[in-house]
Enzyme design. Structure first.
Site, PDB file in Angstrom:
ATOM      1  N   GLY E 102       0.820  -1.211   0.000  1.00 23.03           N
ATOM      2  CA  GLY E 102       0.000   0.000   0.000  1.00 23.03           C
ATOM      3  C   GLY E 102       0.846   1.250   0.000  1.00 23.03           C
ATOM      4  O   GLY E 102       2.024   1.220  -0.353  1.00 23.03           O
ATOM      5  N   CYS E 103       0.239   2.345   0.362  1.00 19.32           N
ATOM      6  CA  CYS E 103       0.950   3.622   0.352  1.00 19.32           C
ATOM      7  C   CYS E 103       1.833   3.744   1.576  1.00 19.32           C
ATOM      8  O   CYS E 103       1.598   4.582   2.444  1.00 19.32           O
ATOM      9  CB  CYS E 103      -0.029   4.776   0.310  1.00 19.32           C
ATOM     10  SG  CYS E 103      -0.841   4.928  -1.262  1.00 19.32           S
ATOM     11  N   VAL E 104       2.803   2.859   1.688  1.00 24.56           N
ATOM     12  CA  VAL E 104       3.673   2.925   2.860  1.00 24.56           C
ATOM     13  C   VAL E 104       5.121   2.843   2.432  1.00 24.56           C
ATOM     14  O   VAL E 104       5.414   2.438   1.323  1.00 24.56           O
ATOM     15  CB  VAL E 104       3.383   1.794   3.863  1.00 24.56           C
ATOM     16  CG1 VAL E 104       2.042   1.997   4.505  1.00 24.56           C
ATOM     17  CG2 VAL E 104       3.466   0.449   3.178  1.00 24.56           C
TER      18      VAL E 104
END
Lengths: 134, 261, 329, 538, 104, 387
Positions: E102-104
């Protein structure tokens, strides 16, 4: 079709614009161009022919006159020998206008028809009867 | 595409164009011959001698001017700022200001001089014209190609004789009697005396010469036997502002048969 | 290769007309039948293409926003680059269509050592603007062949266009501009490596065809001296549906109208349809108002979802453990 | 995983073209420039076709039997569904205005990354099978046969586009490469061709509610952790609510903000702001994701994931929805959400309970961007701010592609930054606002295995940051996108060391003077604040 | 797909060398995974690994790095000394946790 | 860079609209002249050149003055001029365009203006003037645009700009020299027939041009973020001072030559200008104003303490500029036609149409200047933006 109203309006405008000449001329008869050769001098001519063939003159008289102008003004050459060997003075006033003394029925009618507006007339005023262009 | 390929394209397009042009060429009429009139008057250096004695009365000049102006459709504009003139009358102190002297005879002071373009040997107007609209013919006449004139009026600034007129306004309404055998000029071009080249081309002398009743002698300055040379040999003649080195071709003989001033 | 092919195509087209008229004397075919067919194909094809686009819906409001959105009342919205109403969209489209707004933005990216720099790059904008506007004026000017009497507007336009007193007949400024602009557009395609790399026959051919049309028109007007009155007699007979042919018009004219006819036929089945397409471009002709008004997708359909109840079923124990409220205890 | 090249190696590319025509230049799968293939298990979770384990390096991609027919049918289907697709296939004149606008082109010099050519990868197939000229003239008309190599090329380049729409801004017809990429990815997904980095989060989000795959207790634990930190910093214990029915506002943030640095500082910012306002809000563990990797897969998948937000708002009975700092989430909220899952007639038109401002621009979606919300608060003087707490920061602001070119949210964050900081510097104008440059990792590309590509794609942005770093001593890159916060730290460390990445609400919370707080000595990162009046080195 | 030979078991790994199936993990696997990371497992390593395992068992994901540091009382640099590939790609891998996404 | 022109403050737009109104006004007047001929002006058979050509002559000087910034900067490495070199170049661009427009306005047959190119005539000074002006326009436009473009990109300008700059330096001198030759070579026009004409032209140009440039810099400093350093302005003011002294000195040489030699032709024009000739004295008040302003300007500029006071400096520069304008922009051309070839005096009074056209042309010049300077200011601003 989606957004049909807008698209159809757009297409109608497109057709109207693209086929505009057809719409505007619908029902009209195309008048062939009539050039009057009815002048006293021409009427007196035995053979009614210009210094070159009529087809050539129709298409090229302006180029010829342009050439004449430089020849006469800048070179001092004043005599034109046509393709038939005949000699003519290269002068609007003293040659062309002698026969074509009917500016409005000859020169102007064709110029208006094809929408050309030569600046020759600014100085070369045409024939005696033609009046002056202000 | 590298440069070579590009040049190839250009060349191909050029060749293609020439082929097309050649293919279509028969469609044009062969260039016709254009020559001089065999009657045309010819000279190496046309010049004039003006015999002032023949212009005693103002009407004498007026007659010549009228003939010229009418013949050439020169407009008659009253406003001196915009007037157009090819040949006209001046008195001595304005025509020959540099020769002015306090003790000039009254007769000379009141004399009338027809002035016109001097058709200089070294015409300043020709030198300054940026388009060759005014040029000197091989026979020495300085003429105007009105079709090419852009109306910059540099020639007017250059001419020390004030011989040139500019069409500040439309000349046509100011032409009294139209000569339909001669064109008018367009607004915005400079004009001046042409020494009647159109007449010379047909074998005629200038109109002023014709109506001057012998007051204007016309001929080839280059020809020792010409009339002008004969007159100049036998008379003292002056030229306007000769010191400027322009070499005017118009000579003035003051006094005619009498002793010169 | 692609350039040569395109050039060859244009030359073949020109030669076809030349052979047809000069050798085979098919004046009727080239003067009447082909032009009629071409205009019919052009108009019909154009409509078909637009209708085909129209048959596909625009399911989502995908405006490309190029300015500040409508937001809080004290924040100035860019009503043209990010319109929320029809007027804004109309303005945006007018700027796009008449002034090529987006192209005006163009920049050039250069890599200088380890830096990227962005320079001004408005030549393409300028060149295409000159080309399209010249083209428009030239088209309007040609109306003198189709209208009798010629309306004052066309006369005025023509006299402005031939303002410069050069040559006989007078040189049209737009003729020069058109050829210059097309030459530029062609040269950038063959000279700039990247542009050349993406260019196809479909890119070279129209440019060269237009150049051919311009060249034949210019040759006819300035070099060979086509009898314009005869041309007008022909064109007027065409538009009033009483076609007559003329043998006094030079071949160059037939080449000209054959190339124009080719363009008209080629137009609807080519990238030239961008002329119609730009009006339908959803990134430009939609208002950015999909948060204000619901935008409808005509083929919106139900999809399989993972509902909260399933989620809670799976994580109920864990949720309970951390004290999250539950639907079912 | 591929080794990371050195800077000068990455910068060796030029903007020139290969000798061979692009159709004759086969795609080269260079390690570090592509993501792993989608895993079977993730595709199976969301019922996608042709689920299998595969690798892009394999010769055989295990395509389904009639893959060709599927693709051609797919093209035909999407053509009939999307005018943009058909139009953009038809009207491109290949003027090249877009060519050097793409950050991947700027960073790789690969001509197939010129948007026009990336579109041509698809257009050539469209021409071959859908246009007469292509069928008759084939390659002369720019058409080519659909082969497995074409599919591989599609996969490589359509997952080498971040759908940032920068090309669309410059295109005279508004051709949006993102639309073509979206169609390309839709088509590839018909064959089960996705990337691991996208399919994983999609599967996570579908089942667990967020991309990261945090189960409810994990979210609560993370929040708890943040609350502890907030207490350390401000001396105040705050108490956010989750899954609470009857709250006025549902707050949805990207899950990255709940999980990883530096996103969690932004999340702490939200929490502190809401606490100070006394806002009646709740968050959801079910709709715990604002972002939507489904959008990088297919339209349908995006809709499936997006549906949770309205569903949860309805279940909890809130009046309206507030959205956190996220990029593509907002493109979807602005351009898709209402169309997909609306109408949200069970919600009310959003009104700020603090200022009474009616958010006219969210009348239909009923979802407000947090920077709109905060800007409104600041404009009405509802917040006590001490911008000097950010005086050690020299800030520049990165516009996210999606919020700028798919929404137009440009001034709100700038307004906020200018109010909470004293040192703000814009990057060069060609790199901000609607011309903003992508982080290089958008649309599901922020995996680890394609780091070289990300660094290349992010180079233009980093180049602009470097410019302000050199000229103004900038040390903070502010943004409003979780993906930026995820991708920029590594990008900055590589290209512009010394620049930290912060969400706008981290800056807000740093400057926010809360009622009853202790004198702050720490910033949200628990780093000591510099003494008042001491400015950072320029 | 890569494979990991642990004793007589053949375990599947993903492209980055993470266990494909988290349930395969046991201490023996950890040792083999550690060799792929060129790490010799010490008690210090095991403290971290055990912490990660416990956290993962309870929460289903890896902990936030910040939380891990706080809970284990280690500094980030210390983690990197122990696991040169870092907490995510090093520690989590050896502990058998999946990659974060994900957006990590 | 062009897009910068589209966005500006309210004051900027007001100024643009104001200029546009004047341009439209002037254009309307020009249409009238186009339709009815130059008879609508005050020019005549004797005074064939009026305000158009005199303004052209003056503006060539303004254009040439860019070199006064370029020489110190490029040849003598005078760093303080760095930021304003481009202002000088763009001033030259605007001035040359104004020159060309004045020429166009003065033409009787403007539709034939390309005849100068189509029928090149190397023996005519006007042909060369066209060449050098066009060349100078292109040089400055290319140099200015490229340098500004490089500024915008934050890189140094390509090397060839430096080559062009070196070419532009003698070129600037050439434009005014050739323009002087327009006049100086004519027989019978004694006021112009002087070897020092080119020298006078250059001296007055190097006074008036930089004076205008300083005033423009001061305006920019007041209303925009473009701040020209005090040192640059002072250095330039010194140039103005000495150029103006040279200008006045050269003029006095003319006076001596004419009156000591006592040649009537050489005296007449000077008499006409300062005391009147044959009762014609229209220009007398202008010329005395010019004389007074010239000495006032020099006086103020020579005293360093006054020159350093920017208010006084502005007045001094304005005085110098107006003096130069009256001398060259009015007296020089008009007096050349006095007396005429027949020793008569015709006076010239511009008509209202003529004045409107002149205003319109200047407005176009200012519009171009505004647009170019706007780009400079915007590009420079961008590289130092601070919110």
């Amino acid at each position: 079709m989606y957004n049909s109203r807008k698209i159809i309006i757009g297409l109608v405008i497109f057709v109207l614009v693209a086929a505009f000449p057809f719409f505007i001329n619908v029902g009209k008869t195309a008048q062939p161009l009539q050039l009057s050769l009815n002048t006293p001098t021409i009427n007196q001519l035995e053979k009614k022919e210009c210094i070159e063939s009529a087809d050539y003159m129709r298409a090229n008289h302006m180029r010829m006159l342009n050439e004449w102008r430089d020849q006469v003004v800048r070179e001092g050459n004043t005599v034109y020998t046509s393709s038939s060997g005949q000699k003519y003075e290269m002068s609007l006033e003293n040659n062309c206008f002698q026969c074509h003394s009917n500016k409005s029925n000859f020169c102007d009618s064709c110029h208006t028809y094809s929408q050309v507006d030569p600046y020759c007339w600014d100085c070369h005023n045409g024939t005696k009867g033609a009046g002056l262009k202000q | 595409m590298n440069r070579r390929d590009f040049l190839k394209v250009i060349a191909a397009a050029g060749i293609g164009g020439i082929v097309v042009m050649e293919g279509l060429d028969d469609f044009r009429v062969e260039a016709a011959e254009m020559n001089k009139d065999s009657n045309a008057l010819q000279a190496k250096h046309w010049g004039m001698v003006i015999d002032i004695s023949k212009f005693q009365k103002p009407e004498d000049i007026q007659r010549v001017a009228n003939a010229c102006h009418q013949y050439h459709n020169v407009p008659d504009i009253k406003d001196p700022k915009h007037e157009v003139k090819w040949i006209w009358k001046e008195d001595f102190e304005h025509a020959f200001a540099e020769m002015e002297s306090k003790y000039l005879s009254e007769k000379i002071k009141t004399m009338n001089f027809p002035v016109l373009c001097n058709h200089c040997e070294e015409p300043m107007c020709v030198r300054v014209c940026p388009t060759k609209a005014t040029f000197k013919r091989p026979d020495g006449i300085v003429v105007m190609d009105y079709h090419r004139c852009i109306g910059c009026r540099y020639c007017m600034a250059g001419c020390p004789y004030g011989a040139r007129s500019f069409n500040f306004i439309d000349p046509r309404p100011h032409i009294g009697m139209m000569n339909h055998d001669y064109p008018t000029r367009a607004i915005g071009v400079v004009e001046k005396c042409t020494m009647c080249v159109e007449r010379l081309n047909k074998g005629l002398k200038p109109i002023c010469v014709e109506v001057s009743r012998g007051g204007i002698i016309f001929g080839d300055l280059n020809d020792p036997n010409s009339e002008v040379r004969k007159v100049l040999r036998s008379n003292f003649a002056i030229r306007r502002k000769a010191e400027l080195g322009t070499g005017p071709s118009v000579y003035y003989v003051i006094g005619g048969d009498e002793e010169g001033a | 290769m692609k350039v040569w092919f395109s050039l060859l195509a244009v030359i073949i087209l020109a030669l076809t007309a030349w052979v047809g008229v000069e050798i085979l004397h098919l004046n009727t075919l080239f003067g009447i039948i082909i032009p009629y067919t071409a205009i019919a194909v052009f108009i019909g094809g154009f409509i078909i293409r637009v209708v085909r686009w129209g048959k596909s819906p625009v399911p989502f409001c995908i405006t490309t926003t190029c300015g500040q959105q409508q937001s809080l009342p004290w924040i100035k919205q860019n009503k043209i680059e990010n319109p929320t109403n029809t007027w804004g969209v109309i303005w945006r489209m007018v700027l796009e269509v008449t002034l090529f707004r987006s192209l005006f933005r163009n920049t050039k990216t250069e890599k200088i050592e380890d830096k990227l720099v962005f320079g001004s790059a408005q030549w393409l904008w300028f060149g295409s603007l000159v080309f399209h506007w010249s083209m428009l004026i030239i088209l309007l000017r040609h109306l003198r062949f189709f209208l009798n009497p010629v309306p004052g507007l066309i006369i005025g336009l023509e006299s402005l266009d031939s303002f410069l007193q050069i040559g006989v007949p007078l040189l049209y400024i737009t003729d020069v501009l058109l050829v210059a602009a097309l030459t530029y557009l062609f040269l950038r395609r063959v000279m700039i490596p990247n542009i050349k790399y993406i260019s196809q026959i479909a890119d070279y051919f129209p440019v060269l065809l237009l150049l051919g049309i311009a060249a034949s028109g210019i040759l006819g007007r300035y070099v060979y001296g086509v009898d314009v009155a005869a041309v007008k007699e022909l064109t007027m007979s065409l538009v009033s549906f009483k076609p007559t042919t003329s043998t006094t018009i030079g071949t160059i004219f037939y080449i000209h109208i054959f190339l124009v006819s080719s363009l008209a036929v080629y137009f609807p089945c080519s990238k030239l349809m961008h002329a119609g397409g730009i009006f339908l471009s959803p990134t430009r002709n939609l208002a950015n108002n999909s948060r204000i008004e619901r935008y409808i997708n005509p083929w919106n359909y139900e999809v399989e979802k993972h509902h909260y109840s399933e989620y809670e079923d799976e994580f109920r124990d864990k949720m309970r453990k951390v004290g999250l409220p539950l639907e079912k205890e | 995983m591929a080794k990371l090249p050195k800077k000068d190696e990455l910068l060796q590319h030029k903007f020139d073209v290969p000798k061979t025509d692009w159709m004759d230049t086969p795609v080269e799968f260079k390690p570090g420039t592509y993501c792993y293939g989608a895993k079977a298990k993730n595709l199976e979770i969301v019922n996608f076709p042709n689920a299998r384990d595969w690798s892009p390096e394999d010769e055989d991609w295990k395509l389904p039997e009639d893959w060709k027919g599927t693709i051609i049918e797919g093209i035909s289907d999407y053509m009939s569904k999307y005018r943009s697709f058909r139009l953009f296939m038809d009207v491109c004149v290949r003027c090249g205005a877009c060519a050097d606008k793409c950050h991947f082109y700027m960073g790789t010099g690969d001509p197939k990354n010129m948007p026009v050519l990336r579109a041509e990868l698809m257009r050539s197939i469209y021409k071959r099978y859908f246009t007469t000229s292509g069928k008759v003239f084939g390659r002369l008309a720019g058409a080519r046969d659909l082969t497995e190599d074409v599919i591989k090329e599609w996969w490589y380049y359509f997952f080498q586009c971040t759908e940032c729409r920068r090309c669309s801004v410059f295109c005279p017809y508004g051709i949006d490469q993102a639309e073509i990429t979206i169609m390309g990815r839709e088509l590839l997904n018909l064959l089960g061709l996705n990337t691991d980095w996208i399919s994983g989060p999609v599967a996570n989000c579908y089942i667990k509610g967020n991309h990261v795959g945090m189960e409810p207790q994990a979210i609560m634990s993370n929040i708890e952790f943040m609350i502890d930190d907030i207490e350390t910093i401000t001396g105040k214990r705050i108490n956010p609510s989750f899954n609470r029915k009857g709250a006025e506002i549902l707050f949805v943030a990207p899950s990255g903000d709940l999980f990883a640095e530096p996103g969690i500082f932004t999340c702490m910012g939200y929490l502190m702001l809401f606490e100070q306002l006394g806002l009646d809000y709740t968050m959801s563990t079910y709709a715990s994701e604002g972002g939507n990797f489904g959008f990088f897969t297919s339209n349908e998948m995006a809709k499936r994931l997006n549906a949770k937000i309205y569903a949860e708002a309805k279940r909890l009975g809130v009046k309206w929805i507030l959205g956190g700092e996220c990029g593509h989430m907002w493109r979807l909220v602005n351009q898709y959400m209402d169309t997909w899952n609306g109408p949200a007639d069970f919600l009310e038109e959003p009104i700020s309970p603090i200022t009474g401002t009616k958010f006219e621009n969210a009348k239909s979606t009923k979802m407000v961007h947090i920077t709109e919300f905060t800007a409104d608060l600041i404009y009405h003087n509802k917040l006590k701010l001490d911008p000097s707490r950010n005086d050690h920061l020299r800030i520049t602001y990165h516009d996210s592609c999606n919020t700028s070119r798919g929404m137009g949210l440009l001034e709100e964050p700038r307004y906020i930054i200018n109010k909470v900081c004293n040192n703000f510097f814009e990057m060069p104008e060609e790199t901000i606002r609607e011309k903003t440059l992508c982080c290089g990792s958008g649309s599901g590309l922020n995996a680890g295995e394609n780091m070289e590509l990300r660094l290349r794609g992010g180079f233009p942005r980093a180049n602009a940051v470097k410019y302000v770093q050199e000229n103004h001593g900038v040390n903070v890159l502010a943004n409003i996108c979780a993906l930026d916060r995820a991708s920029f730290p590594s990008l900055m460390d590589y290209w512009v060391p010394g620049v930290e990445v912060m969400g706008v609400h981290e800056l807000v919370a740093n400057a926010l003077v809360m009622d009853g707080e202790i004198e702050r000595t720490l910033d949200l990162r628990c780093e000591p604040l510099p003494e008042k009046g001491v400015k950072s080195d320029v | 797909m890569a494979e990991l030979k642990v004793g007589d078991r053949i375990l599947l790994l993903d492209e980055d060398g993470f266990l494909d199936n988290a349930a395969d993990w046991d201490e023996e696997v950890a040792h083999v995974l550690a060799t792929t990371e060129e790490v010799e497992l010490t008690q210090e390593h095991w403290d971290i690994i055990n912490y990660l395992r416990e956290y993962y068992a309870e929460f289903g994901v890896a902990p936030m790095v910040r939380k891990m540091l706080k809970d284990t009382g280690k500094k980030q640099s210390e983690i990197y000394t122990l696991f040169p590939s870092g907490p995510g790609k090093g520690a989590c891998k050896i502990a058998g946790l999946p990659k974060p996404t994900g957006c990590v | 860079m062009l897009e910068k022109v589209l966005y500006g403050s309210k004051r900027y737009y007001t100024w643009i609209v104001f200029l546009m109104i004047i341009i439209i006004f002037g254009f309307t007047a020009y249409l009238e002249q186009f339709n009815t001929g130059l008879g609508i002006t005050g020019m005549s058979r004797d005074v064939t050149w009026g305000l158009y050509i005199s303004q052209f002559t003056f503006m060539v000087g303004v254009a040439a003055s860019a070199v006064m910034v370029a020489i110190p900067y490029y040849l003598h490495d005078h760093k303080t001029f760095g930021p304003i070199v481009i202002l000088g170049e763009f001033l030259a661009v605007a001035a040359v365009i104004v020159c060309m427009l004045f020429i166009l306005c003065d033409m009787g047959q403007p539709t034939r203006f390309l005849n100068i190119v189509l029928h090149p005539t190397p023996n005519s000074v006007m042909f060369w003037d066209m060449c050098v002006l066009l060349g100078y326009l292109l040089l400055n436009l290319i140099i200015g645009w490229t340098i500004l473009g490089a500024d915008k990109k934050g890189i140094s300008a390509p090397h060839w700009t430096k080559v062009l700059t070196y070419i532009a330096i003698p070129w600037a001198v050439s434009i005014h020299t050739v323009t002087a030759f327009l006049y100086a070579g004519l027989p019978g026009r004694y006021y112009w027939l002087t070897a020092i004409m080119a020298g006078r032209f250059l001296a007055s140009a190097f006074a008036a041009g930089p004076a205008l440039l300083i005033i423009l810099c001061l305006i920019l400093r007041k209303y925009t973020s473009f701040k020209t350093s005090k040192e640059a302005i002072q250095s330039l003011a010194v140039i103005v001072t000495y150029a103006m002294i040279a200008n006045v000195f050269f003029f006095l040489l003319e006076v001596f030559t004419a009156f000591y030699s006592n040649i009537p032709g050489h005296m007449a024009a000077l008499q006409y200008l300062f005391v009147g000739l044959n009762g014609h004295n229209n220009l007398v008040p202008f010329m005395w104003t010019a004389a007074i302003l010239a000495f006032l300007g020099i006086g103020l500029l020579l005293v360093p303490s006054m020159r350093r006071n920017e208010k006084v400096l502005t007045i001094a520069l304005a005085a110098v500029f107006i003096a130069a304008w009256l001398d060259k922009g009015i007296g020089l051309v008009l007096a050349g036609f006095v007396p005429n070839s027949f020793e008569r005096v015709t006076e010239y009074i511009p008509s209202s149409t003529e004045l409107a056209i002149v205003l319109g042309v200047y407005a176009i010049g200012f519009l171009i200047l505004t647009i170019l300077y706007k780009m400079v200011v915007a590009v420079r601003e961008q590289s130092m933006v601070e919110h």
